[in-house]
Design an enzyme around this catalytic site. Structure first.
Site, PDB file in Angstrom:
ATOM      1  N   ASN A 133       8.637   6.018  -0.764  1.00 43.22           N
ATOM      2  CA  ASN A 133       7.207   5.837  -0.464  1.00 43.22           C
ATOM      3  C   ASN A 133       7.087   5.051   0.840  1.00 43.22           C
ATOM      4  OD1 ASN A 133       4.414   6.233  -1.165  1.00 43.22           O
ATOM      5  ND2 ASN A 133       4.308   4.050  -1.596  1.00 43.22           N
TER       6      ASN A 133
ATOM      7  N   ASP B 226       6.174   9.730  -2.090  1.00 45.28           N
ATOM      8  CA  ASP B 226       6.389  10.967  -1.338  1.00 45.28           C
ATOM      9  C   ASP B 226       7.460  11.834  -1.978  1.00 45.28           C
ATOM     10  OD1 ASP B 226       5.096   9.032   0.654  1.00 45.28           O
ATOM     11  OD2 ASP B 226       4.887  11.015   1.543  1.00 45.28           O
TER      12      ASP B 226
HETATM   13  O1  MRU Z   1       3.079   8.551   6.225  1.00 44.12           O
HETATM   14  P1  MRU Z   1       1.984   8.844   5.237  1.00 44.12           P
HETATM   15  O2  MRU Z   1       0.711   8.154   5.552  1.00 44.12           O
HETATM   16  O3  MRU Z   1       1.811  10.325   5.010  1.00 44.12           O
HETATM   17  O4  MRU Z   1       2.526   8.224   3.885  1.00 44.12           O
HETATM   18  C1  MRU Z   1       1.761   8.311   2.726  1.00 44.12           C
HETATM   19  C2  MRU Z   1       2.368   7.609   1.570  1.00 44.12           C
HETATM   20  O5  MRU Z   1       3.434   7.039   1.660  1.00 44.12           O
HETATM   21  C3  MRU Z   1       1.667   7.712   0.264  1.00 44.12           C
HETATM   22  O6  MRU Z   1       1.894   6.575  -0.512  1.00 44.12           O
HETATM   23  C4  MRU Z   1       2.195   8.942  -0.511  1.00 44.12           C
HETATM   24  O7  MRU Z   1       2.139  10.083   0.285  1.00 44.12           O
HETATM   25  C5  MRU Z   1       1.451   9.172  -1.758  1.00 44.12           C
HETATM   26  S1  MRU Z   1      -0.221   9.566  -1.388  1.00 44.12           S
HETATM   27  C6  MRU Z   1      -0.999  10.246  -2.646  1.00 44.12           C
END
Ligand code: MRU
Length: 345
Positions: free
Chosen positions: A243, A233
């Site tokens: 992440n 993220d």
């Molecule tokens: O809380 P989320 O489901 O939005 O978290 C998503 C993640 O942590 C993914 O690993 C990250 O966004 C990369 S996705 C291409």
């Protein structure tokens, strides 16, 4: 996600309903987009960035009839509301900034400003597909035929505009005939792995097993995993990775077992303005996501208990074997190689 030109609305999959049902949301206002991001109808760093960009286009479109001043005011309000929807994924702020800059012109033609916002949002979405496929090719080259790879959360087409980051790598390896076997972390508390990654892999025809998050260490320790692939993220200037919660434990277990740990990220996820992971805000989500779970039809926890629910964690850079980006593989020392990668951007 798809822009509907006739009605000027944004259509996207409601990820909360998967895998039980493939339901589409049609959003008309930036406020609706912000709610969809906050409530995780759309989720995954690149996907929320692209959705937010279209949210800016919606803000401009809805104000167009009231003139350029109103369009600018609505774009500004949308920027602030969408930017506050979720704090950790930097792709959100990155996409909002791009649309804001693209509409920062002197014209007082409201329709022209709205068109600029839409064009930039569509460009962000189209670029995302192209760069994910490039990352997929670079990453797939790391996978040897028949290897077992472990994956956390959902980083696939659902989490992006198409292809995905870490899951895009796995999908590409499969399409290249490498027949990867995948261990899919279920990813408590929201179960993005069990629900979304399993749903995607089933459609791609990739061979996989869902595992409880607790089982990942066992599979790594016993030599049953050759590589770990995750997304991110936000990546700090020193290579620390924010992440999905549980990534840090996975990276620790991978290092202890000498299994390479790869983070697949577009450069829009790298934030050189934060020196290290300790500066990245970690979203704390409602306790209900942890507690409101039924097992055999009954609540798993006693009534009245409390819970903590950080949505992300920080994996220190020294546990990352390499980053896979749209420009290729990036290796340590990240403080230098990431800065070099982003030079001129
Ligand atoms: O809380 P989320 O489901 O939005 O978290 C998503 C993640 O942590 C993914 O690993 C990250 O966004 C990369 S996705 C291409």
């Amino acid at each position: 996600m798809e822009w509907l030109p006739e009605t000027r609305q944004l259509k996207l999959i409601d990820q909360r309903e998967l895998p039980a049902e493939l339901r589409w949301l049609v959003l008309s206002t930036y406020e609706e987009v912000a709610t969809a991001i906050r409530e995780m109808a759309v989720r995954g760093a690149p996907a929320i960035g692209a959705a937010a960009a279209f949210g800016m286009a919606l803000a401009a479109a809805r104000a167009e009839a009231h003139g350029a001043v109103a369009v600018r005011a609505n774009i500004s309000a949308a920027h602030d509301t969408l930017g506050a929807a979720r704090p950790t994924a930097i792709n959100l702020a990155w996409a909002l900034k791009r649309v804001r800059q693209a509409t920062a012109t002197a014209t007082d033609d409201a329709a022209a400003i709205a068109q600029m916002a839409l064009q930039e949002a569509q460009r962000i979405a189209d670029e995302d597909v192209a760069l994910n496929e490039r990352m997929a090719e670079f990453g797939a080259a790391l996978i040897q035929p028949g290897e077992t790879v472990l994956h956390h959360c959902n980083t696939g087409a659902l989490a992006t505009v198409d292809w995905g980051t870490a899951l895009g790598v796995i999908r590409k390896a499969h399409e290249l005939g490498k027949r990867p076997q995948v261990l899919v972390d279920e990813t408590r508390p929201r179960l993005q792995g069990a629900k979304l990654t399993a749903w995607e892999l089933q459609q791609y025809g990739v061979s996989f097993d869902v595992i409880s998050d607790n089982a990942a260490g066992f599979f790594l320790q016993t030599g049953q995993v050759q590589r770990v692939f995750v997304g991110a993220d936000r990546v700090a200037a020193n290579g620390d990775v924010a992440n999905k919660i549980g990534t840090y434990m996975l990276a620790l277990a991978a290092r202890e077992s000498n299994v390479p740990f790869y983070v697949v990220v577009p450069t829009s996820t790298i934030d050189l303005s934060v020196a290290s992971g300790s500066e990245i805000p970690i979203e704390e989500r409602p306790a209900g996501e942890v507690l409101d779970l039924l097992h055999e039809g009954r609540p798993v926890t006693p009534a009245g208990v409390t819970a903590r629910n950080p949505a992300f964690d920080i994996t220190p850079a020294h546990l990352v074997s390499a980053f896979v980006t749209e420009f290729g593989i990036v290796e340590p020392p990240y403080i230098e190689t990431l800065a070099e990668l982003l030079k001129g951007q």
